[in-house]
Design an enzyme around this catalytic site. Structure first.
Site, PDB file in Angstrom:
ATOM      1  CG  ASP A 222      -2.076   1.056   1.393  1.00 60.13           C
ATOM      2  OD1 ASP A 222      -2.695   1.246   0.298  1.00 60.13           O
ATOM      3  OD2 ASP A 222      -1.774   1.801   2.267  1.00 60.13           O
ATOM      4  CD  GLU A 247      -2.265   2.529  -3.559  1.00 56.12           C
ATOM      5  OE1 GLU A 247      -3.508   3.211  -3.622  1.00 56.12           O
ATOM      6  OE2 GLU A 247      -1.866   2.454  -2.256  1.00 56.12           O
TER       7      GLU A 247
END
Ligand SMILES: *[C@@H]1O[C@H](CO)[C@@H](O)[C@H](O)[C@H]1NC(C)=O
Ligand SMILES: *[C@@H]1O[C@H](CO)[C@@H](O)[C@H](O)[C@H]1NC(C)=O
Ligand SMILES: *[C@@H]1O[C@H](CO)[C@@H](O)[C@H](O)[C@H]1NC(C)=O
Length: 496
Positions: A222, A247
């Protein structure tokens, strides 16, 4: 003999990036995929942003639904223990507001439940990818009232940056992006000093244990852009070198790809916005999408390790943007047949549309999959199944060993169409929608002259002309996916 057996065992335990290339991934938001008792009626109002009841056990008992579509990997939400809230907008049901890295979120189940899920996946020759967050924790309260002693293991204010909010308009300022806190209205996200040795080492110890305790095969990372690049190589090494897909939620391929010097893979945000734009309406920009194929290939070290996607829990449901199911078919075909490891977000196969929202997005784009009744007759479920079959067949095809390394070539582009060739798969995709006219499109597909071809979605056959072109019968905006008929043997497609 003994030695090779030992090698086999090791490789079966740790999945390398190379092992992941041939896989395809079904993205699960753990709270929203399946409940323990298999119910398909358990209420879930996604708009509320509270726990709906999905669990690890629920996933384990519903793997047939995922495997039935041809996926051989799942990505699940972060498994760590979250903030305690369960009021609307203040619940960590999505997994991105953790407090204790060493405990499993009880709403999702126990550590043993997670181990049982991992075991069942491996028994089915499927991989487990777990989402992890290192940038921040979550705190239920105001940013000036944080009790840092509740966090594990980073239980002191000295492990965190002082409060300041990221200003995304000041994008060129990396200090601002990496050291300030992600803006979050009700739940401040204390930002870790990942640049400090103590924090970096703490994360390395943790990830090495997490991967080994739960036999994790890959990680989704993330908020990669909010952590300094130098953090990642030691983290990757500590996790045993397993595949990771990070990400970097930014539409510029150069920015996204710059992280591939530090991490094995990235979500292909460099293509994402152009992709969803291209198929969103008849005025979508196909040439822009074609250009992005080339820029991703030139900017990224290895496009075959990108995660190719067209929906996720942070982006609008495509069906909200364009309800025409034919548009979704084209979008999904592109996602699964381009370079990289395909990822389909749960509910995409049921044409979920973030009902009730005003923008198609979070929190409405996190509908419970069980409310679809896990309908395996849904047309997009069947489409995904066929696309996984044609891709798997191309990968296995001994005359086509290079499928995974073959970089997509755009062989035709016009105002409403993009045609790509990857290995021997030629995909002809349109944004005209179900109202689209019938016409014949000449595509310079580079097949062998007079090669017999099957369009695997309709099972219609045709023959390439003397120059290897295909006269594609376009109709109602339908996607067309060609493969040499002789090489479909054993693919399970079109009666083969
Ligand atoms: C960059 O961001 C940091 C943190 O917000 C701030 O202190 C600094 O002044 C900014 N630098 C510039 C050049 O704007
Ligand atoms: C891994 O398991 C060991 C042994 O049960 C435990 O002490 C450790 O805290 C676990 N680590 C993580 C990250 O779950
Ligand atoms: C498509 O996008 C490109 C690059 O942004 C732009 O130059 C071109 O004019 C656009 N085409 C259409 C039809 O909007």
């Amino acid at each position: 003999m003994f030695l090779s057996l030992a090698l086999l065992t090791t490789s079966a335990l740790a999945a390398s990036s190379e092992d992941w290339k041939s896989r395809s991934i079904y993205q699960i938001m753990t709270d929203r995929f399946a409940v323990d008792d298999g119910s398909t009626t358990e209420p879930c109002d996604a708009g509320l942003g509270t726990y709906c009841g999905g669990t690890f056990n629920g996933i384990r008992k519903r793997l047939d639904y995922i495997q039935g579509m041809g996926f051989d990997a799942i990505w699940i939400s972060p498994v760590t223990k979250q903030i305690d809230g369960d009021e609307p907008g203040r619940a960590g049901y999505h997994g991105y507001w953790q407090q204790d890295l060493y405990a499993v979120e009880p709403h999702f189940g126990t550590a043993d439940d997670l181990k049982a899920l991992s075991q069942e996946l491996h028994d089915r020759d499927m991989y487990l990818m777990v989402d992890v967050v290192v940038n921040h924790n979550g705190w239920l309260g105001s940013s000036d009232s944080i009790d840092y002693s509740v966090f594990k293991p980073f239980n002191d204010e000295s492990f965190y940056h002082p409060y300041c909010e990221i200003n995304f308009d000041d994008f060129s300022n990396t200090t601002n992006i990496e050291e300030c806190w992600l803006p979050s209205a009700q739940v401040p996200l204390p930002d870790l000093r990942t640049e400090d040795d103590a924090v970096a080492k703490g994360y390395q110890t943790w990830i090495s244990e997490l991967v080994s305790n739960y036999s994790i095969d890959g990680l989704r990372l993330d908020t990669v852009m909010e952590v300094e690049k130098d953090f990642w190589p030691d983290f990757v090494a500590a996790a045993g070198g397993i595949y990771m897909v990070g990400e970097v939620a930014f539409g510029d391929p150069g920015t996204v790809c710059s992280y591939q010097d530090y991490l094995p893979g990235l979500l292909d945000y460099g293509s994402f916005f152009k992709l969803t734009d291209a198929f969103q309406s008849t005025s979508g920009n196909m040439s822009d999408l074609a250009t992005s194929v080339a820029s991703v290939q030139s900017e990224c070290n290895d496009p075959s390790l990108l995660g190719s996607f067209s929906e996720n829990h942070d982006q609008p449901r495509f069906a909200y943007l364009n309800p025409d199911i034919v548009a979704a078919e084209n979008l999904i075909a592109y996602t699964m047949l381009t370079d990289g490891i395909p990822i389909i977000y749960e509910g995409q196969e049921q044409h979920y549309a973030a009902e009730g929202s005003s923008n198609g997005n979070d929190p409405y784009n996190r509908e419970a999959v069980w409310l679809s009744g896990y309908n395996t007759d849904a047309s997009l479920y069947k489409l995904v199944t066929k696309l996984n079959q044609v891709r798997t067949n191309a990968i296995k095809d001994h005359t086509n060993k290079d499928y995974l390394e073959y970089q997509s070539e755009v062989v035709h582009v016009d105002d409403s169409t993009i045609a790509t060739r990857k290995g021997k798969i030629v995909a002809v995709l349109s944004n005209l929608g179900s109202e689209g006219d019938s016409y014949t499109l000449d595509v310079a597909a580079k097949y062998r002259p007079n090669r017999k071809l099957t369009e695997v979605l309709s099972c219609e056959t045709l023959t390439a002309d003397g120059e290897g072109h295909v006269a594609v019968p376009m109709e109602g905006g339908k996607p067309k996916v060609y493969y040499p008929t002789a090489l479909l043997k054993g693919s399970g497609l079109c009666g083969h």
